[in-house]
Design a protein around this motif. Sequence first.
Motif, PDB file in Angstrom:
ATOM      1  N   HIS A   1       6.142   2.827   7.225  1.00 48.88           N
ATOM      2  CA  HIS A   1       6.907   4.074   7.096  1.00 48.88           C
ATOM      3  C   HIS A   1       6.521   4.904   5.880  1.00 48.88           C
ATOM      4  CE1 HIS A   1      10.614   2.739   9.700  1.00 48.88           C
ATOM      5  NE2 HIS A   1       9.471   2.680  10.353  1.00 48.88           N
ATOM      6  N   TYR A   2       6.424   6.210   6.107  1.00 49.73           N
ATOM      7  CA  TYR A   2       6.251   7.226   5.061  1.00 49.73           C
ATOM      8  C   TYR A   2       4.994   7.021   4.228  1.00 49.73           C
ATOM      9  CZ  TYR A   2      11.005   7.805   6.627  1.00 49.73           C
ATOM     10  OH  TYR A   2      12.116   7.948   7.425  1.00 49.73           O
ATOM     11  N   LYS A   3       3.935   6.604   4.885  1.00 44.49           N
ATOM     12  CA  LYS A   3       2.656   6.431   4.221  1.00 44.49           C
ATOM     13  C   LYS A   3       1.607   7.275   4.950  1.00 44.49           C
ATOM     14  CE  LYS A   3       3.925   1.831   2.679  1.00 44.49           C
ATOM     15  NZ  LYS A   3       3.617   0.398   2.660  1.00 44.49           N
ATOM     16  N   PRO A   4       0.777   7.990   4.192  1.00 41.72           N
ATOM     17  CA  PRO A   4      -0.257   8.789   4.844  1.00 41.72           C
ATOM     18  C   PRO A   4      -1.442   7.923   5.268  1.00 41.72           C
ATOM     19  CG  PRO A   4      -0.417   9.030   2.475  1.00 41.72           C
ATOM     20  CD  PRO A   4       0.795   8.164   2.746  1.00 41.72           C
TER      21      PRO A   4
ATOM     22  N   ALA B   1       0.829  -1.208   0.000  1.00 37.59           N
ATOM     23  CA  ALA B   1       0.000   0.000   0.000  1.00 37.59           C
ATOM     24  C   ALA B   1       0.862   1.257   0.000  1.00 37.59           C
ATOM     25  CB  ALA B   1      -0.918   0.003   1.211  1.00 37.59           C
ATOM     26  N   ASP B   2       0.307   2.317  -0.581  1.00 33.94           N
ATOM     27  CA  ASP B   2       0.939   3.640  -0.554  1.00 33.94           C
ATOM     28  C   ASP B   2       0.249   4.575   0.427  1.00 33.94           C
ATOM     29  OD1 ASP B   2       2.846   3.313  -2.849  1.00 33.94           O
ATOM     30  OD2 ASP B   2       0.968   2.952  -3.918  1.00 33.94           O
ATOM     31  N   ALA B   3      -1.002   4.260   0.765  1.00 37.09           N
ATOM     32  CA  ALA B   3      -1.803   5.101   1.657  1.00 37.09           C
ATOM     33  C   ALA B   3      -2.871   4.234   2.310  1.00 37.09           C
ATOM     34  CB  ALA B   3      -2.451   6.233   0.871  1.00 37.09           C
ATOM     35  N   PHE B   4      -3.373   4.722   3.437  1.00 44.29           N
ATOM     36  CA  PHE B   4      -4.367   3.973   4.203  1.00 44.29           C
ATOM     37  C   PHE B   4      -5.512   4.875   4.636  1.00 44.29           C
ATOM     38  CE2 PHE B   4      -0.355   1.835   4.911  1.00 44.29           C
ATOM     39  CZ  PHE B   4      -0.678   0.508   4.723  1.00 44.29           C
TER      40      PHE B   4
ATOM     41  N   GLU C   1      -6.459  14.846  -0.162  1.00 44.29           N
ATOM     42  CA  GLU C   1      -5.224  15.042   0.603  1.00 44.29           C
ATOM     43  C   GLU C   1      -4.381  13.776   0.650  1.00 44.29           C
ATOM     44  OE1 GLU C   1      -2.656  17.647   2.845  1.00 44.29           O
ATOM     45  OE2 GLU C   1      -4.171  17.858   1.284  1.00 44.29           O
ATOM     46  N   LEU C   2      -5.014  12.605   0.746  1.00 49.63           N
ATOM     47  CA  LEU C   2      -4.257  11.348   0.719  1.00 49.63           C
ATOM     48  C   LEU C   2      -3.471  11.207  -0.584  1.00 49.63           C
ATOM     49  CD1 LEU C   2      -6.696   8.734   2.289  1.00 49.63           C
ATOM     50  CD2 LEU C   2      -4.416   9.333   3.125  1.00 49.63           C
ATOM     51  N   VAL C   3      -4.104  11.533  -1.707  1.00 49.28           N
ATOM     52  CA  VAL C   3      -3.413  11.471  -3.001  1.00 49.28           C
ATOM     53  C   VAL C   3      -2.209  12.398  -3.000  1.00 49.28           C
ATOM     54  CG1 VAL C   3      -3.652  12.052  -5.456  1.00 49.28           C
ATOM     55  CG2 VAL C   3      -5.439  10.742  -4.316  1.00 49.28           C
ATOM     56  N   ARG C   4      -2.403  13.633  -2.547  1.00 48.39           N
ATOM     57  CA  ARG C   4      -1.337  14.633  -2.535  1.00 48.39           C
ATOM     58  C   ARG C   4      -0.173  14.206  -1.634  1.00 48.39           C
ATOM     59  NH1 ARG C   4      -4.131  18.870  -3.292  1.00 48.39           N
ATOM     60  NH2 ARG C   4      -5.278  18.751  -1.353  1.00 48.39           N
ATOM     61  N   VAL C   5      -0.483  13.761  -0.435  1.00 47.71           N
ATOM     62  CA  VAL C   5       0.563  13.409   0.525  1.00 47.71           C
ATOM     63  C   VAL C   5       1.251  12.095   0.143  1.00 47.71           C
ATOM     64  CG1 VAL C   5       1.061  12.905   2.961  1.00 47.71           C
ATOM     65  CG2 VAL C   5      -0.518  14.754   2.362  1.00 47.71           C
ATOM     66  N   ALA C   6       0.504  11.134  -0.379  1.00 45.30           N
ATOM     67  CA  ALA C   6       1.126   9.874  -0.820  1.00 45.30           C
ATOM     68  C   ALA C   6       2.166  10.145  -1.902  1.00 45.30           C
ATOM     69  CB  ALA C   6       0.064   8.903  -1.331  1.00 45.30           C
ATOM     70  N   GLU C   7       1.848  11.050  -2.814  1.00 46.69           N
ATOM     71  CA  GLU C   7       2.800  11.385  -3.880  1.00 46.69           C
ATOM     72  C   GLU C   7       4.013  12.126  -3.310  1.00 46.69           C
ATOM     73  OE1 GLU C   7       4.558  11.131  -7.369  1.00 46.69           O
ATOM     74  OE2 GLU C   7       2.670  10.148  -6.847  1.00 46.69           O
ATOM     75  N   ALA C   8       3.788  13.032  -2.381  1.00 47.19           N
ATOM     76  CA  ALA C   8       4.901  13.779  -1.775  1.00 47.19           C
ATOM     77  C   ALA C   8       5.843  12.861  -0.998  1.00 47.19           C
ATOM     78  CB  ALA C   8       4.355  14.878  -0.865  1.00 47.19           C
ATOM     79  N   LEU C   9       5.292  11.819  -0.371  1.00 43.63           N
ATOM     80  CA  LEU C   9       6.115  10.908   0.436  1.00 43.63           C
ATOM     81  C   LEU C   9       6.743   9.780  -0.390  1.00 43.63           C
ATOM     82  CD1 LEU C   9       3.862  10.528   3.618  1.00 43.63           C
ATOM     83  CD2 LEU C   9       5.938  11.894   3.375  1.00 43.63           C
TER      84      LEU C   9
ATOM     85  N   PRO D   1      -0.482  11.152   9.550  1.00 45.42           N
ATOM     86  CA  PRO D   1      -1.936  11.276   9.628  1.00 45.42           C
ATOM     87  C   PRO D   1      -2.342  12.613   9.013  1.00 45.42           C
ATOM     88  CG  PRO D   1      -0.974  11.673  11.785  1.00 45.42           C
ATOM     89  CD  PRO D   1       0.157  11.318  10.850  1.00 45.42           C
ATOM     90  N   ILE D   2      -3.312  12.582   8.139  1.00 43.47           N
ATOM     91  CA  ILE D   2      -3.732  13.824   7.497  1.00 43.47           C
ATOM     92  C   ILE D   2      -4.836  14.485   8.314  1.00 43.47           C
ATOM     93  CG2 ILE D   2      -2.983  13.084   5.209  1.00 43.47           C
ATOM     94  CD1 ILE D   2      -5.998  12.623   4.589  1.00 43.47           C
ATOM     95  N   PHE D   3      -4.970  15.780   8.132  1.00 47.54           N
ATOM     96  CA  PHE D   3      -5.946  16.558   8.888  1.00 47.54           C
ATOM     97  C   PHE D   3      -7.375  16.219   8.486  1.00 47.54           C
ATOM     98  CE2 PHE D   3      -8.671  20.305   9.146  1.00 47.54           C
ATOM     99  CZ  PHE D   3      -8.644  20.531  10.509  1.00 47.54           C
ATOM    100  N   GLU D   4      -7.615  16.096   7.181  1.00 50.73           N
ATOM    101  CA  GLU D   4      -8.964  15.841   6.686  1.00 50.73           C
ATOM    102  C   GLU D   4      -9.416  14.461   7.138  1.00 50.73           C
ATOM    103  OE1 GLU D   4      -6.484  17.107   4.994  1.00 50.73           O
ATOM    104  OE2 GLU D   4      -7.231  19.089   4.481  1.00 50.73           O
ATOM    105  N   ALA D   5     -10.629  14.368   7.667  1.00 56.66           N
ATOM    106  CA  ALA D   5     -11.121  13.112   8.236  1.00 56.66           C
ATOM    107  C   ALA D   5     -12.645  13.069   8.133  1.00 56.66           C
ATOM    108  CB  ALA D   5     -10.685  12.997   9.697  1.00 56.66           C
ATOM    109  N   VAL D   6     -13.183  11.899   8.419  1.00 61.90           N
ATOM    110  CA  VAL D   6     -14.629  11.725   8.513  1.00 61.90           C
ATOM    111  C   VAL D   6     -14.924  11.262   9.936  1.00 61.90           C
ATOM    112  CG1 VAL D   6     -16.664  10.514   7.632  1.00 61.90           C
ATOM    113  CG2 VAL D   6     -14.765  11.054   6.071  1.00 61.90           C
ATOM    114  N   ALA D   7     -15.759  12.000  10.639  1.00 61.79           N
ATOM    115  CA  ALA D   7     -16.152  11.647  12.004  1.00 61.79           C
ATOM    116  C   ALA D   7     -17.672  11.490  12.019  1.00 61.79           C
ATOM    117  CB  ALA D   7     -15.713  12.719  12.982  1.00 61.79           C
ATOM    118  N   ILE D   8     -18.142  10.313  12.421  1.00 59.74           N
ATOM    119  CA  ILE D   8     -19.569   9.994  12.339  1.00 59.74           C
ATOM    120  C   ILE D   8     -20.151   9.886  13.754  1.00 59.74           C
ATOM    121  CG2 ILE D   8     -21.281   8.409  11.387  1.00 59.74           C
ATOM    122  CD1 ILE D   8     -19.063   7.413   9.449  1.00 59.74           C
TER     123      ILE D   8
END
Length: 193
Positions: free
Chosen positions: A106-109, A76-79, A175-183, A139-146
Amino acid sequence: MAKLEIIVASTRPGRVGLPIGQWVEKEAAAHGGFAEVELVDLAEVNLPFMDEPNHPRLRRYTHQHTLDWSAKVDEADAFVFVMPEYNSGINAPLKNALDYLNHEWHYKPVGLVSYGGVSAGVRAAQMVKQVVTTLRMTPIFEAVAIPFVTQFFDEEDNLVPNDIMTTSAKAMFDELVRVAEALRPLREPAETR
């Protein structure tokens, strides 16, 4: 493009995590920013409590379930973690799954979809951030809280998301796409850099 794995953390009978995870999977696939989207259910992975004799940082695994888990996380590149809140904190199966490995994370958003009662699982989401940053995840800032999660299920136990959930999920995927590419350069083996 990145491979996204959505990990359903709850293993409890009668859980609502699986239908939430299935909704996240559908939304991630529709988003179009990932090469592949896979749902990983910890109830099916069925890891016993950490039973490896060596520290995970050594990657000297002795059990097939650990080798399989290592390969799954490594690819995986992101979770996205779809996680309940148990007693104001992270549930044991997710903590155990994280503790099994080291380098593979390591180094995965990671994006967080939390659910529960009045707190919407945000206390568990805050707690897991301490763990994942120690594993060099982002961990990215954007999230879903239910909040009051059962209100979002119909008579057939299908999740019926509201606009806030859908909009929040899209922002999280962006944001996951953006950060996964940056990392990505940090995830590449040293010999390929």
